[in-house]
Scaffold this motif. Sequence first.
Motif, PDB file in Angstrom:
ATOM      1  N   PHE A  32      12.010 -12.211   2.496  1.00 22.73           N
ATOM      2  CA  PHE A  32      11.774 -13.081   1.228  1.00 22.73           C
ATOM      3  C   PHE A  32      10.186 -12.886   0.966  1.00 22.73           C
ATOM      4  CE2 PHE A  32      15.594 -14.885   2.580  1.00 22.73           C
ATOM      5  CZ  PHE A  32      16.387 -15.255   1.579  1.00 22.73           C
ATOM      6  N   LYS A  33       9.306 -13.005   2.178  1.00 19.34           N
ATOM      7  CA  LYS A  33       7.875 -12.642   1.905  1.00 19.34           C
ATOM      8  C   LYS A  33       7.644 -11.336   1.121  1.00 19.34           C
ATOM      9  CE  LYS A  33       6.245 -15.761   5.022  1.00 19.34           C
ATOM     10  NZ  LYS A  33       4.627 -16.084   5.604  1.00 19.34           N
ATOM     11  N   VAL A  34       8.453 -10.297   1.719  1.00 15.12           N
ATOM     12  CA  VAL A  34       8.194  -9.162   1.344  1.00 15.12           C
ATOM     13  C   VAL A  34       8.483  -8.921  -0.128  1.00 15.12           C
ATOM     14  CG1 VAL A  34       9.026  -6.497   1.463  1.00 15.12           C
ATOM     15  CG2 VAL A  34       8.786  -7.992   3.499  1.00 15.12           C
ATOM     16  N   GLU A  35       9.666  -9.481  -0.762  1.00 15.78           N
ATOM     17  CA  GLU A  35      10.254  -9.517  -2.192  1.00 15.78           C
ATOM     18  C   GLU A  35       9.008 -10.004  -2.958  1.00 15.78           C
ATOM     19  OE1 GLU A  35      13.665 -11.419  -3.577  1.00 15.78           O
ATOM     20  OE2 GLU A  35      13.543 -10.177  -5.068  1.00 15.78           O
ATOM     21  N   ALA A  43       5.730 -10.262  -2.164  1.00 16.53           N
ATOM     22  CA  ALA A  43       4.570  -9.624  -2.163  1.00 16.53           C
ATOM     23  C   ALA A  43       4.589  -8.412  -3.149  1.00 16.53           C
ATOM     24  CB  ALA A  43       4.151  -8.935  -0.820  1.00 16.53           C
ATOM     25  N   LEU A  44       5.834  -7.863  -3.224  1.00 19.41           N
ATOM     26  CA  LEU A  44       6.096  -6.625  -4.072  1.00 19.41           C
ATOM     27  C   LEU A  44       6.220  -7.198  -5.573  1.00 19.41           C
ATOM     28  CD1 LEU A  44       8.861  -4.945  -1.909  1.00 19.41           C
ATOM     29  CD2 LEU A  44       6.700  -3.868  -2.697  1.00 19.41           C
ATOM     30  N   ARG A  45       6.802  -8.168  -5.815  1.00 15.42           N
ATOM     31  CA  ARG A  45       6.876  -8.670  -7.067  1.00 15.42           C
ATOM     32  C   ARG A  45       5.500  -9.063  -7.639  1.00 15.42           C
ATOM     33  NH1 ARG A  45       8.435 -14.356  -7.137  1.00 15.42           N
ATOM     34  NH2 ARG A  45      10.077 -13.584  -5.773  1.00 15.42           N
ATOM     35  N   ASP A  46       4.560  -9.524  -6.925  1.00 10.25           N
ATOM     36  CA  ASP A  46       2.948  -9.626  -7.385  1.00 10.25           C
ATOM     37  C   ASP A  46       2.481  -8.530  -7.729  1.00 10.25           C
ATOM     38  OD1 ASP A  46       3.521 -12.524  -6.849  1.00 10.25           O
ATOM     39  OD2 ASP A  46       2.495 -12.667  -5.060  1.00 10.25           O
ATOM     40  N   ALA A  47       3.044  -7.432  -6.878  1.00  8.33           N
ATOM     41  CA  ALA A  47       2.245  -6.003  -7.180  1.00  8.33           C
ATOM     42  C   ALA A  47       3.167  -5.367  -8.369  1.00  8.33           C
ATOM     43  CB  ALA A  47       2.373  -5.313  -6.023  1.00  8.33           C
ATOM     44  N   ASP A  66       1.009  -1.338   0.132  1.00 10.35           N
ATOM     45  CA  ASP A  66       0.055   0.042   0.117  1.00 10.35           C
ATOM     46  C   ASP A  66       0.898   1.154  -0.106  1.00 10.35           C
ATOM     47  OD1 ASP A  66      -2.122  -1.613   0.163  1.00 10.35           O
ATOM     48  OD2 ASP A  66      -2.701  -1.246   2.282  1.00 10.35           O
ATOM     49  N   MET A  67       1.873   1.102   0.795  1.00  6.98           N
ATOM     50  CA  MET A  67       2.688   2.400   1.164  1.00  6.98           C
ATOM     51  C   MET A  67       3.589   2.625  -0.345  1.00  6.98           C
ATOM     52  SD  MET A  67       5.229   2.877   4.204  1.00  6.98           S
ATOM     53  CE  MET A  67       6.515   4.123   3.996  1.00  6.98           C
ATOM     54  N   ALA A  68       4.013   1.601  -0.815  1.00  4.63           N
ATOM     55  CA  ALA A  68       4.643   1.759  -2.121  1.00  4.63           C
ATOM     56  C   ALA A  68       3.915   2.491  -3.288  1.00  4.63           C
ATOM     57  CB  ALA A  68       5.344   0.339  -2.704  1.00  4.63           C
TER      58      ALA A  68
END
Length: 421
Positions: free
Chosen positions: A382-385, A387-391, A356-358
């Motif tokens: 790893f999870k953050v990466e 989630a961001l990749r999916d976005a 959301d913030m990104a």
Amino acid sequence: TASHEAMWERLGLDLEAHASLLEVLGKFYGDIYLSQQGRLRGMEYLDFVLSEIHGLRIRELDEARAQGRKVVGTFCVFVPEEIVWAADAIQVGLCAGAEAGTEAAEKILPRNTCALIKSFVGFKLARLCPFTELCDMVVGETTCDGKKKAYETFSDYAPVYVMEIPQMKRSEDRALWKAEVLRFKQAVEDLTGRSITAENLREAIGLMNRRRRVLQRLNRLRAAHPVPISGRDALLINQVSFYDDPERFTQKIHDLCDELEEKVRRGKGVADGAVRVMLSGCPMAVPNWKLPYIVESSGAVVVGEESCIGTRNTRDLVDEGGTTLEEMLDAIVDRYLKIDCACFTPNQERLEHIVDMARALDVQGVIHYGLSFCQPYAMESFKVEKALRDAGIPMLAIETDYSMEDVEQLKTRVEAFVEMI
Ligand code: BJ8
């Protein structure tokens, strides 16, 4: 000045080591901060506060103590500040971002401990931090294993009180957390000899929320194109919020935000054409300006920090609707339990907040910042990466400490990332 020196000596600092720390800090600040072009007028206040980091603010705390007020030091945004201020005590953040003292710390802690922990322990052992020396109570917390165990050692040197922080967010955990908040309230009342009442707690809730709101205002302004303030400056403001007088700080930052608003209206920004990135991960305690400096000298500009010295500390307000003491305490319990630290399991909300913030800040990439040996954030990166990749947002994971040895290497990686996005 000489009068500061007398105060530092009285507080038990190692004057010689402290003088060289201040010298290094001053030079570092000059290179990273004062060298920026077209500085905001409002940053003069921050420059001043920083130049007096161990001077005037320490004098204020020293004088407050002479009048009977207590100083409470903390290392984690989980410690409910409203309780401290309601009892007319003063809270200061102690987590440290400098390498000085590491050698001393490694005599009583394993080498493979994160730099933040080594730094606060080292500052104490090497007698470098007047804030630590002024504390009547130092609050530790059971977050990561490193901190949890370091407080046991630290308690040989300082008046440590430890809060238990739950690791999950079920109703049982909320009950545990509420009991801990009540136990803390009692401890602060015992320390100060003042009762926490609906009246003084309401005031403290208002004070802390006002400080959070001004930092939220600052963060919103950073969504503008072009961004009106450098990431370094914004980080410094967040860092200073942990030890400056909250009322004065809030006023000064509102003035600075007025100036930013005007800049945004005129379409003026810093770093025209720079790539917008966001930092996410471990806290960057003062004077840890290493990564933002590297990023901002690599063709990018930092427009947000998803961290405890950033939005994790300011995103949620305490609900001000309560009228009884019980309702206010419940509002505090609920607000703090929203903190999405990687020490929790599961911690899905952090991933949502990051995405959301990104998007809200319209960033082109995220740099995940992990302090070496910090497992919770390293695991979660790893999870953050993903989630961001999916976005559709690229991420670079960086792991480092406070030393300057890897600066060139990091710069190469950051430059490659910035060019790629
Ligand atoms: S709420 S992020 S302030 S615990 S970097 S010491 S986690 S090994 S700092 Fe934190 Fe509270 Fe969480 Fe925020 Fe351990 Fe990691 Fe070191 Fe850390």
